[in-house]
Design a protein around this motif. Structure first.
Motif, PDB file in Angstrom:
ATOM      1  N   VAL A   1     -33.600  -6.682  23.258  1.00 27.08           N
ATOM      2  CA  VAL A   1     -32.396  -6.013  22.770  1.00 27.08           C
ATOM      3  C   VAL A   1     -32.800  -5.098  21.618  1.00 27.08           C
ATOM      4  CG1 VAL A   1     -30.135  -6.353  21.705  1.00 27.08           C
ATOM      5  CG2 VAL A   1     -30.914  -7.889  23.528  1.00 27.08           C
ATOM      6  N   ARG A   2     -32.417  -3.843  21.764  1.00 29.53           N
ATOM      7  CA  ARG A   2     -32.805  -2.807  20.803  1.00 29.53           C
ATOM      8  C   ARG A   2     -32.161  -3.032  19.450  1.00 29.53           C
ATOM      9  NH1 ARG A   2     -36.979  -0.102  21.162  1.00 29.53           N
ATOM     10  NH2 ARG A   2     -36.499   0.099  23.382  1.00 29.53           N
ATOM     11  N   ILE A   3     -32.936  -2.863  18.394  1.00 25.66           N
ATOM     12  CA  ILE A   3     -32.417  -2.931  17.034  1.00 25.66           C
ATOM     13  C   ILE A   3     -32.086  -1.512  16.567  1.00 25.66           C
ATOM     14  CG2 ILE A   3     -32.953  -3.577  14.647  1.00 25.66           C
ATOM     15  CD1 ILE A   3     -34.949  -5.627  15.918  1.00 25.66           C
ATOM     16  N   LEU A   4     -30.902  -1.361  15.969  1.00 19.93           N
ATOM     17  CA  LEU A   4     -30.548  -0.077  15.364  1.00 19.93           C
ATOM     18  C   LEU A   4     -30.687  -0.198  13.855  1.00 19.93           C
ATOM     19  CD1 LEU A   4     -27.411   1.058  17.431  1.00 19.93           C
ATOM     20  CD2 LEU A   4     -29.844   1.154  18.024  1.00 19.93           C
ATOM     21  N   GLY A   5     -31.262   0.825  13.244  1.00 19.85           N
ATOM     22  CA  GLY A   5     -31.471   0.821  11.801  1.00 19.85           C
ATOM     23  C   GLY A   5     -30.589   1.859  11.143  1.00 19.85           C
ATOM     24  N   PRO A   6     -30.542   1.892   9.822  1.00 17.91           N
ATOM     25  CA  PRO A   6     -31.269   0.993   8.917  1.00 17.91           C
ATOM     26  C   PRO A   6     -30.629  -0.396   8.831  1.00 17.91           C
ATOM     27  CG  PRO A   6     -29.891   2.513   7.671  1.00 17.91           C
ATOM     28  CD  PRO A   6     -29.751   2.901   9.117  1.00 17.91           C
ATOM     29  N   ALA A   7     -31.268  -1.283   8.044  1.00 13.65           N
ATOM     30  CA  ALA A   7     -30.734  -2.633   7.833  1.00 13.65           C
ATOM     31  C   ALA A   7     -29.315  -2.552   7.283  1.00 13.65           C
ATOM     32  CB  ALA A   7     -31.632  -3.405   6.863  1.00 13.65           C
ATOM     33  N   ARG A   8     -28.506  -3.541   7.672  1.00 14.72           N
ATOM     34  CA  ARG A   8     -27.125  -3.606   7.185  1.00 14.72           C
ATOM     35  C   ARG A   8     -26.933  -4.849   6.326  1.00 14.72           C
ATOM     36  NH1 ARG A   8     -22.783  -1.665  11.801  1.00 14.72           N
ATOM     37  NH2 ARG A   8     -23.717   0.379  12.187  1.00 14.72           N
ATOM     38  N   LYS A   9     -25.765  -4.921   5.716  1.00 18.12           N
ATOM     39  CA  LYS A   9     -25.448  -6.073   4.874  1.00 18.12           C
ATOM     40  C   LYS A   9     -25.420  -7.362   5.703  1.00 18.12           C
ATOM     41  CE  LYS A   9     -21.675  -7.331   1.714  1.00 18.12           C
ATOM     42  NZ  LYS A   9     -20.676  -7.833   2.695  1.00 18.12           N
ATOM     43  N   GLU A  10     -24.857  -7.277   6.923  1.00 16.21           N
ATOM     44  CA  GLU A  10     -24.777  -8.462   7.792  1.00 16.21           C
ATOM     45  C   GLU A  10     -25.252  -8.102   9.193  1.00 16.21           C
ATOM     46  OE1 GLU A  10     -21.384 -11.448   6.615  1.00 16.21           O
ATOM     47  OE2 GLU A  10     -20.494  -9.506   7.114  1.00 16.21           O
ATOM     48  N   SER A  11     -25.897  -9.063   9.834  1.00 16.82           N
ATOM     49  CA  SER A  11     -26.362  -8.846  11.205  1.00 16.82           C
ATOM     50  C   SER A  11     -25.176  -8.859  12.165  1.00 16.82           C
ATOM     51  CB  SER A  11     -27.364  -9.932  11.603  1.00 16.82           C
ATOM     52  OG  SER A  11     -28.537  -9.817  10.817  1.00 16.82           O
ATOM     53  N   GLN A  12     -25.295  -8.074  13.222  1.00 19.48           N
ATOM     54  CA  GLN A  12     -24.208  -7.941  14.206  1.00 19.48           C
ATOM     55  C   GLN A  12     -24.807  -7.590  15.565  1.00 19.48           C
ATOM     56  OE1 GLN A  12     -20.515  -5.809  13.024  1.00 19.48           O
ATOM     57  NE2 GLN A  12     -21.081  -4.307  14.568  1.00 19.48           N
ATOM     58  N   LEU A  13     -24.480  -8.384  16.560  1.00 19.47           N
ATOM     59  CA  LEU A  13     -24.910  -8.101  17.931  1.00 19.47           C
ATOM     60  C   LEU A  13     -23.734  -7.529  18.698  1.00 19.47           C
ATOM     61  CD1 LEU A  13     -26.953  -8.375  20.329  1.00 19.47           C
ATOM     62  CD2 LEU A  13     -25.978 -10.648  20.717  1.00 19.47           C
ATOM     63  N   GLU A  14     -23.896  -6.327  19.250  1.00 18.03           N
ATOM     64  CA  GLU A  14     -22.833  -5.702  20.037  1.00 18.03           C
ATOM     65  C   GLU A  14     -23.232  -5.721  21.499  1.00 18.03           C
ATOM     66  OE1 GLU A  14     -21.395  -1.941  18.397  1.00 18.03           O
ATOM     67  OE2 GLU A  14     -22.234  -2.483  16.455  1.00 18.03           O
ATOM     68  N   ILE A  15     -22.421  -6.414  22.305  1.00 13.35           N
ATOM     69  CA  ILE A  15     -22.705  -6.532  23.732  1.00 13.35           C
ATOM     70  C   ILE A  15     -21.461  -6.195  24.538  1.00 13.35           C
ATOM     71  CG2 ILE A  15     -24.556  -8.216  23.417  1.00 13.35           C
ATOM     72  CD1 ILE A  15     -22.702 -10.452  24.093  1.00 13.35           C
ATOM     73  N   ALA A  16     -21.690  -5.840  25.796  1.00 17.10           N
ATOM     74  CA  ALA A  16     -20.564  -5.573  26.694  1.00 17.10           C
ATOM     75  C   ALA A  16     -19.962  -6.903  27.151  1.00 17.10           C
ATOM     76  CB  ALA A  16     -21.035  -4.753  27.892  1.00 17.10           C
ATOM     77  N   MET A  17     -18.716  -6.866  27.637  1.00 17.06           N
ATOM     78  CA  MET A  17     -18.081  -8.099  28.093  1.00 17.06           C
ATOM     79  C   MET A  17     -18.857  -8.701  29.274  1.00 17.06           C
ATOM     80  SD  MET A  17     -13.976  -8.682  28.366  1.00 17.06           S
ATOM     81  CE  MET A  17     -13.609  -7.746  26.889  1.00 17.06           C
ATOM     82  N   THR A  18     -19.401  -7.838  30.124  1.00 19.93           N
ATOM     83  CA  THR A  18     -20.265  -8.326  31.216  1.00 19.93           C
ATOM     84  C   THR A  18     -21.422  -9.153  30.643  1.00 19.93           C
ATOM     85  OG1 THR A  18     -19.711  -6.459  32.664  1.00 19.93           O
ATOM     86  CG2 THR A  18     -21.792  -7.580  33.101  1.00 19.93           C
ATOM     87  N   ASP A  19     -21.993  -8.687  29.541  1.00 23.22           N
ATOM     88  CA  ASP A  19     -23.100  -9.399  28.899  1.00 23.22           C
ATOM     89  C   ASP A  19     -22.661 -10.763  28.351  1.00 23.22           C
ATOM     90  OD1 ASP A  19     -24.695  -7.133  29.295  1.00 23.22           O
ATOM     91  OD2 ASP A  19     -24.310  -6.361  27.276  1.00 23.22           O
ATOM     92  N   THR A  20     -21.433 -10.833  27.838  1.00 26.34           N
ATOM     93  CA  THR A  20     -20.967 -12.100  27.247  1.00 26.34           C
ATOM     94  C   THR A  20     -20.980 -13.216  28.292  1.00 26.34           C
ATOM     95  OG1 THR A  20     -18.580 -11.830  27.719  1.00 26.34           O
ATOM     96  CG2 THR A  20     -19.404 -10.881  25.664  1.00 26.34           C
ATOM     97  N   MET A  21     -20.695 -12.836  29.552  1.00 29.73           N
ATOM     98  CA  MET A  21     -20.696 -13.840  30.612  1.00 29.73           C
ATOM     99  C   MET A  21     -22.107 -14.280  30.940  1.00 29.73           C
ATOM    100  SD  MET A  21     -17.618 -11.986  32.632  1.00 29.73           S
ATOM    101  CE  MET A  21     -16.096 -11.736  31.685  1.00 29.73           C
ATOM    102  N   LYS A  22     -23.035 -13.337  30.890  1.00 26.51           N
ATOM    103  CA  LYS A  22     -24.425 -13.697  31.194  1.00 26.51           C
ATOM    104  C   LYS A  22     -24.996 -14.659  30.140  1.00 26.51           C
ATOM    105  CE  LYS A  22     -29.023 -12.488  32.367  1.00 26.51           C
ATOM    106  NZ  LYS A  22     -30.164 -11.591  32.259  1.00 26.51           N
ATOM    107  N   VAL A  23     -24.763 -14.388  28.868  1.00 28.83           N
ATOM    108  CA  VAL A  23     -25.334 -15.253  27.828  1.00 28.83           C
ATOM    109  C   VAL A  23     -24.469 -16.478  27.546  1.00 28.83           C
ATOM    110  CG1 VAL A  23     -26.713 -13.461  26.728  1.00 28.83           C
ATOM    111  CG2 VAL A  23     -24.372 -13.849  25.935  1.00 28.83           C
ATOM    112  N   GLY A  24     -23.208 -16.412  27.941  1.00 29.06           N
ATOM    113  CA  GLY A  24     -22.351 -17.570  27.735  1.00 29.06           C
ATOM    114  C   GLY A  24     -21.788 -17.669  26.332  1.00 29.06           C
TER     115      GLY A  24
END
Lengths: 192, 192
Positions: A63-86
């Motif tokens: 999963v690609r990291i976008l920079g620069p660093a932020r105050k808090e980590s955040q993973l953005e995924i599609a709803m299709t992805d949410t089903m795959k990872v559970g």
């Protein structure tokens, strides 16, 4: 003279923003991300680095990291992805991660158990202040936007985000891009 | 009395229709599919059987077969899926598979190289003739339909399919369902 409000579309594949503390844990103390490609928003870049994202039902290796660093980590995924990872990620605006689920990240130097920050990003348009003024659009206004792609559709709940740090761009995820049959660089039209 | 035209939504995950010749190749000569669950359309069912679908870039281990057998095999996948397997499937109406790409299927008794039949199904609504007459809708008419889900959107190119063999149901794929934030059984409204 045309008066249509045309906005380029950017389709966001699943990606990760990291805090410096999490970069340290995943890649080693004091590690700096390596910019690979500038993004449409000024100062933002896709990094060379990727990590594995491991959920209870499945994982994504890179999963690609976008920079620069932020105050808090955040993973953005599609709803299709949410089903795959559970992971039952809610639709949220970027940065609004209170009460969202976490997930495990695996990097070359270590692992991170995010305790929150997994979201499906709410579709939105970045406006430079000058674009917003020209079109009479206010920050946080809800817009209706037509994507006239291979499979035309109208998004009725697009959030306007206005800043002099932004460049004009409509951000949707891969499910939304695929549902419309559009690609990054295609144009959307604000119709209400 | 309300006059809105409400239609239940059915979200189709990737699935496969098979010819009897392909069922024979994949499962053994004269094999009969085992119905597991009735679908919304009369006589159609999800079978217990699954096969692997193997593309040039990726595969899906267990793709559900829908019965009964058809004249020609057809794999229906979401656009997100086309990227995973590496097959450029076009958006098509079911059954219109001339000029579409094929893909490899792997079953317990053998393999099939489909030479065509991989499509992204065009969104459509099945109308029983009586529903269509009541609402003044004709077969193949293009409809505008609002899905008022978690992420409201309007599909502008929904094809009407009318038959006395059909039950009222709007069929969209997982990308479209996820882009709208709806689930099977939610209601859509025909607005034009």
């Amino acid at each position: 003279m045309t008066t249509t409000k045309q906005v380029p579309v950017g389709i966001s594949a699943r990606h990760l923003h990291l805090s410096q503390a999490h970069i340290d844990q995943l890649f080693g103390q004091g590690y700096q991300l390596t910019p690979m490609k500038d993004l449409s928003q000024p100062g933002q870049y896709a990094a060379q680095e990727t990590v594995a994202v491991v959920g209870p039902k499945g994982s994504f290796d890179k999963v690609r990291i976008l920079g620069p660093a932020r105050k808090e980590s955040q993973l953005e995924i599609a709803m299709t992805d949410t089903m795959k990872v559970g992971v039952q990620a809610p639709v949220r605006e970027s940065g609004k991660i209170e009460g969202t689920p976490g997930i495990k990240l695996v990097g070359p130097a270590g692992e991170v158990e995010m305790d929150k920050g997994v979201i499906v990003a709410a579709r939105h348009i970045h406006f430079h202040t000058s674009d917003a003024e020209k079109w009479g659009i206010k920050d946080q206004q809800i817009l209706k936007v037509r994507l006239n792609g291979l499979r035309p559709l109208v998004f009725e709940d697009v959030i306007a985000r206005v800043s002099d740090q932004f460049a004009l761009d409509m951000h949707i995820d891969t499910d939304e891009g695929n549902a419309a049959g559009v690609r990054t660089g295609d144009m959307a039209e604000i119709i209400g």
